[in-house]
Structure formats: structure tokens, C-alpha cells
Design an enzyme around this catalytic site. Structure first.
Site, PDB file in Angstrom:
ATOM      1  N   CYS A  10      -3.102   1.883   6.568  1.00 55.48           N
ATOM      2  CA  CYS A  10      -3.248   1.182   7.855  1.00 55.48           C
ATOM      3  C   CYS A  10      -3.870   2.072   8.920  1.00 55.48           C
ATOM      4  CB  CYS A  10      -1.908   0.639   8.310  1.00 55.48           C
ATOM      5  SG  CYS A  10      -0.631   1.891   8.366  1.00 55.48           S
ATOM      6  N   GLU A  53       4.054  -9.166  -3.568  1.00 59.48           N
ATOM      7  CA  GLU A  53       3.925  -9.728  -4.926  1.00 59.48           C
ATOM      8  C   GLU A  53       3.089  -8.812  -5.819  1.00 59.48           C
ATOM      9  OE1 GLU A  53       2.864 -10.852  -2.093  1.00 59.48           O
ATOM     10  OE2 GLU A  53       1.003 -12.019  -2.204  1.00 59.48           O
ATOM     11  N   GLY A 101       2.227  -5.702   7.572  1.00 56.70           N
ATOM     12  CA  GLY A 101       1.157  -6.370   6.835  1.00 56.70           C
ATOM     13  C   GLY A 101       0.000  -6.669   7.767  1.00 56.70           C
ATOM     14  N   GLU A 152       4.530  -4.732  12.299  1.00 61.50           N
ATOM     15  CA  GLU A 152       3.643  -3.560  12.134  1.00 61.50           C
ATOM     16  C   GLU A 152       2.397  -4.064  11.425  1.00 61.50           C
ATOM     17  OE1 GLU A 152       4.277  -0.621  13.304  1.00 61.50           O
ATOM     18  OE2 GLU A 152       6.340  -0.997  13.889  1.00 61.50           O
ATOM     19  N   GLU A 209     -11.042  -5.145   9.890  1.00 62.63           N
ATOM     20  CA  GLU A 209     -10.357  -4.038   9.215  1.00 62.63           C
ATOM     21  C   GLU A 209     -10.937  -3.915   7.799  1.00 62.63           C
ATOM     22  OE1 GLU A 209      -6.168  -4.497   8.130  1.00 62.63           O
ATOM     23  OE2 GLU A 209      -5.904  -2.357   8.470  1.00 62.63           O
ATOM     24  N   ASN A 236       0.798  -1.235   0.000  1.00 63.90           N
ATOM     25  CA  ASN A 236       0.000   0.000   0.000  1.00 63.90           C
ATOM     26  C   ASN A 236       0.833   1.290   0.000  1.00 63.90           C
ATOM     27  OD1 ASN A 236       0.596  -0.575   2.698  1.00 63.90           O
ATOM     28  ND2 ASN A 236      -1.198   0.516   3.440  1.00 63.90           N
ATOM     29  N   GLY A 241       0.968 -11.628  10.342  1.00 59.24           N
ATOM     30  CA  GLY A 241       1.894 -11.341  11.453  1.00 59.24           C
ATOM     31  C   GLY A 241       1.921 -12.482  12.458  1.00 59.24           C
TER      32      GLY A 241
END
Ligand code: NAD
Length: 492
Positions: free
Chosen positions: A282, A178, A226, A248, A381, A152, A231
Site C-alpha cells: 500500500c 479469499e 483494502g 485503511e 493506484e 498482500n 472502503g
């Protein structure tokens, strides 16, 4: 068609396994990406290990100079890089230009300010027990850092980690997303053009499988940005190696608007904060919590503001909102909005794929009200152009709603009342709080979250120290020493 190779030990290499990178605005193939095999992941890690000692022993000032050169080159290539960002992940050129200039500026600032962050400290010591002793700490690099980043902010987020890790004396194996490998490879080109020694900075490509191989490799640390889901997997998968981890992760940030706010500014901030980068940020305000008495006016004004935004290909300078990055991300968003509608939410604006844009992963800027905790738009999210508005009766209720999430990345509070500012900034569970502000990052300001938004920090002193280990040194400089606790023991 272009090809995107990997940078391993100073050489650009191919592989058997390939994927393609797609322009999300046109669905056209940008090029072929060579993805790393297990052997190539190991090669890259070995190259980084081999380069590690020399790089860590190089003067800190010289390492900083490499970073400054990278920053200068980045600025020089700004036009090229900003276009690449827009073509590969869709954001409007205006935003891509800011990403490049901010990243170059931060890399340069970090090279200047970051040197001081690497200082150790001299520790007080009880000289009646330990005469002639000095005790102090020094900071050392962790070693080889595996850097795995999202799409992002494909230049900025990797560079926060890369600049800090290199400055601290680490070598790197970097796996870009990717979805944005060309931007990732561009960082490799810049590293080569400033003549970073071979092996100091390696780039490997691939999806989560390649990321997983890097996590299982002999790196000393993983720096990951990510989703919380990935995570957690990384934490599990690196457990047997006990890698140092910086995670993060995602967020579900509250944006609280109190009646004492400058509501016009709050509307403008909510519109930009939520819809910049097509809502794929984020720390974007994912739950806009407005006090009941101002809610109707706030929603009307937000709808008015957002209706004026122009959706289209990011290469068109008139575009405010580009496409989402991929069809998968858009499908997830569609299912979240459908779930809300099914459970009784009101779609005040948008809520569908724009009918006039047949190609590309576009989604109309959407505003949803009348939501509740059972809806995915509240408890998950939402990574796309959807503003979810929740009404609270009191400030206390607003705080309760804000904290009712597994995440704790950022929060934004809108009020001119000092008591409310002091009260809310302490009560909100988040790693970063913006008061009458949204989505700003500074080179010297620590970035990161609490709860399931992760652990560790990027940027600032803490962000640089993340890429170091602490060594405690004890020196005894006295002569004719006696230590009452050594042999022979006193016979009492
Ligand atoms: P993601 O977690 O799907 O992927 C991130 C990276 O991890 C990619 O490079 C991917 O290839 C890799 N990966 C996937 N599976 C892996 C595995 N099993 N092992 C190792 N690597 C693996 O996230 P995304 O869709 O790229 O990015 C969006 C997410 O990132 C959102 O949740 C967003 O909030 C978060 N994010 C957080 C911050 C922050 O500063 N906290 C900043 C930006 C984005």
C-alpha cells in the site's frame, strides 16, 4: 488436496459453498475453502457476542498474556507459516520470513506496550462550581469487531488489528482475503492452540459477498484494510447500523528525490520500495518524482539496479520478485501499462509478461518515464511491479505533483537538506512521511492515511484506542450537597 475450514465458536466447520485457493507461481490448486453462508456469519457474530462479556472482564494482563503466547507460537511455527505465505500469495521466502518474525515481534510488543495505551485521564474541574467532584475517563472495548483484511501482508495486517482489538477486550469475527484463506486460518489455529476461549476469535471465509454480510451483521465495529472502492462500499453498507469504522485504504504514494539527496541510496530505496512484494504494497512509491537535473542519471541507475532482480517462484531462495497474486490483479496492471504506452509513455524496462514463465501470474519489473496526468499509471493506484517516474522542474512543482491525487497514505522524501525536509514534510498531504527512508512500520508508530486513503489508525496508541470507546465518569463524593440549578428554582 487440503481443505480450509472456518473457526466458529471454537469449532472448525465446513459449508456448502466452496472456492479454491491457487498458488500464483504455478496456478496449481492449493485447496478447497469453505465459505460462510449468511447463517454462519450470524453464528460467528453471535458466538463473539456471547464470549464478549467474559473476555472484556478478564484482566488486561491476562489478555496480554494470551497475545504473548500467540507471538511465541507464531515464532515457533515460523518455517511453516512463511512457506504458506509464499505458496498462497507468491512473495519470496525471504520476505515471508520477515513478515512472520515482524508480526510475532509486534504482537509481543503490543501486549507489553499496549496496556499503558488503555489508560484514561483525570480531568480538571472547576471546584468553585463543582466542589467534591472527580471527573475522569475510562476506555472500554467496542464489543464485537468484524475484521476484513487484504492478501498482500496476509499475516501482518490482520494481526495489527487482531492484537489491538483483543488486548482492548473485544471479541472478533475475522474474514481473511479469499486469496489467502489458509494464512487466515493459521491465525485461527494459533488462537486455538493458546486456548483463547471459544467465540473470542472466529474466522470465516469468502469473498466480498461474505465481507458484505459481515458488514451488515450485528458487529459493533468494522476494521477494514483494502481498496478505497471497497472502503466506500463498507461505509455505505454499514450506515444503517452506524458501526464504528476503521478504514485503511489504498495509496498513490509520492517518492520525491531532490538533487541534495544521496542519490545512490535513493535509487536503492526506490528499487526495493517499489518492487518488494512484487510492488503490491500500500505504501510503496507509486509515483517517483525526480528533479529534472538528476532525472536521467537516476533513471539509468534504477534501470541498472532493477534489471539485476531475479523473477521466479518465491520458494526458490534466489528469487527477488515473485508472481503477482492473481490473474485479475495482473490483468489490471497490464491494462494500466498498455494505457500509458498508448498515450505516449516510454517503457524503459519490462512492460510485459515474461515469455519464459508460461505458468504463474508473473510480470516483468517495469520502469516507465514520460508520463502525464491523463495516464492510469499516474492517476490510479498501480498495485504491481511498475515504477512510474515523473520529472519535476522545481521542488514546488514536485510538491504540487505529489499532492495531486485523491490519496494521502504515505510519502517518502530524499534530501540531505534540512530546510527542504522541514518544508516538504509539512506541505505533503499524507498520514505518514518517511525522510530518507521507505516502508517501515513500528509497533508504537501510528499507521494510516488522509484523504481517500482512509480514516482511523492501526498501531501505536491511536491504533489501540481505535478498538475502544471512551466513557466519561463523574463522581460526587461530598455530603450535604446543594446544587443551585436543581428544583426548587429560585423565584426571582
Ligand atoms: P479489496 O478492497 O479488493 O479487498 C479487501 C478485503 O475486502 C478482502 O477480504 C475482500 O474479500 C473484502 N471485500 C471485498 N468486497 C467487499 C465488500 N463489498 N464488503 C466487505 N468486504 C469486501 O483489496 P485487496 O485487493 O485485497 O487489497 C489491495 C488494496 O488494499 C490496495 O488498494 C492497497 O493499497 C490496500 N491496502 C491498504 C493498506 C493500508 O494500510 N492502508 C495496507 C494493505 C493494502
Amino acid at each position: 488436496m487440503e481443505e480450509c475450514r472456518m473457526l466458529i465458536d471454537g469449532k472448525w466447520v465446513k459449508s456448502e459453498n466452496t472456492i479454491t485457493s491457487i498458488n500464483p507461481a504455478t496456478e496449481e490448486v492449493i485447496g478447497t475453502i469453505y465459505c460462510a453462508s449468511k447463517e454462519q456469519v450470524e453464528e460467528a457474530v453471535n458466538a463473539a457476542e456471547k464470549a464478549s462479556r467474559k473476555w472484556s472482564e478478564l484482566s488486561l494482563w491476562k489478555r496480554a498474556k494470551y497475545l504473548k503466547n500467540m507471538a511465541t507460537l507464531m515464532k515457533g511455527k515460523a518455517e511453516e507459516i512463511k512457506k504458506l505465505i509464499t505458496i498462497e500469495m507468491g512473495r519470496p521466502l525471504f520476505e515471508s520470513r520477515i513478515e512472520v518474525s515482524e508480526t510475532a515481534g509486534m504482537t509481543n510488543d503490543l501486549a507489553e506496550e499496549g496496556k499503558a495505551y488503555l489508560a484514561g485521564e483525570t480531568l480538571p474541574i472547576d471546584s468553585s462550581i463543582y466542589p467534591n467532584k472527580i471527573s475522569f475517563t475510562i476506555r472500554e472495548p467496542v464489543g464485537v469487531v468484524g475484521i476484513i483484511k487484504p492478501w498482500n501482508f496476509p499475516l501482518q495486517l490482520p494481526m495489527w488489528a487482531i492484537a489491538a482489538a483483543l488486548l482492548a477486550g473485544n471479541t472478533i469475527v475475522f474474514k481473511p482475503s479469499e486469496l489467502t484463506p489458509f494464512v487466515g486460518a493459521e491465525i485461527g489455529k494459533i488462537a486455538q492452540e493458546v486456548e483463547l476461549p471459544p467465540g473470542v476469535f472466529n474466522v470465516i471465509h469468502g469473498d466480498g459477498t461474505v465481507g458484505g454480510m459481515l458488514v451488515q451483521s450485528n458487529v459493533d465495529m468494522i476494521s477494514f484494510t483494502g481498496s478505497a472502492e471497497v472502503g466506500k462500499k463498507i461505509m455505505q453498507n454499514s450506515a444503517n447500523k452506524l458501526h464504528k469504522l476503521s478504514l485503511e485504504l489504498g495509496g498513490n504514494d509520492p517518492f520525491i528525490v531532490l538533487p541534495t539527496a544521496d542519490t545512490e541510496e535513493a535509487v536503492n530505496a526506490a528499487a526495493w520500495g517499489r518492487f518488494t512484494n512484487c510492488g503490491q504494497v500500500c505504501t510503496s512509491p507509486k509515483r517517483i518524482i525526480v528533479l529534472e537535473e538528476i532525472a536521467d542519471t537516476f533513471v539509468d541507475n534504477l534501470v541498472k539496479k532493477v534489471s539485476q532482480l531475479k523473477i521466479g517462484n518465491g520458494l526458490d531462495p534466489a528469487t527477488d520478485i515473485g508472481p503477482m497474486v492473481s490473474s485479475d490483479q495482473r490483468n489490471k496492471l497490464i491494462s494500466q501499462v498498455e494505457d500509458a504506452a498508448k498515450l505516449g509513455a516510454t517503457i524503459k524496462l519490462g512492460g510485459k509478461v515474461p515469455p519464459n514463465l508460461a505458468k504463474g501470474y508473473f510480470y516483468e519489473p517495469t520502469i516507465i518515464t514520460n508520463v502525464n496526468k491523463k495516464m492510469k499509471v499516474v492517476n490510479e493506484e498501480v498495485f504491481g511491479p511498475v515504477a512510474t517516474i515523473i520529472t519535476a522542474r522545481t521542488t514546488e512543482e514536485a510538491v504540487e505533483i505529489a499532492n495531486n491525487t485523491r490519496y494521502g497514505l504515505g510519502a517518502s522524501i530524499w534530501t540531505q537538506n534540512l530546510d527542504d525536509i522541514m518544508n516538504l514534510m509539512q506541505k505533503i498531504e499524507a498520514g505518514m512521511i518517511w525522510i530518507n527512508e521507505i516502508n517501515t512500520a513500528y509497533t508504537n508508530g501510528p499507521w494510516g492515511g488522509v484523504k481517500e486513503s482512509g480514516m482511523g489508525r492501526e498501531l501505536g496508541r491511536e491504533g489501540v484506542l481505535e478498538y475502544t470507546t471512551l466513557k466519561h465518569i463523574n463522581v460526587d463524593y461530598g455530603k450535604n450537597k446543594t446544587r443551585p440549578w436543581w428544583f426548587p428554582y429560585k423565584k426571582e
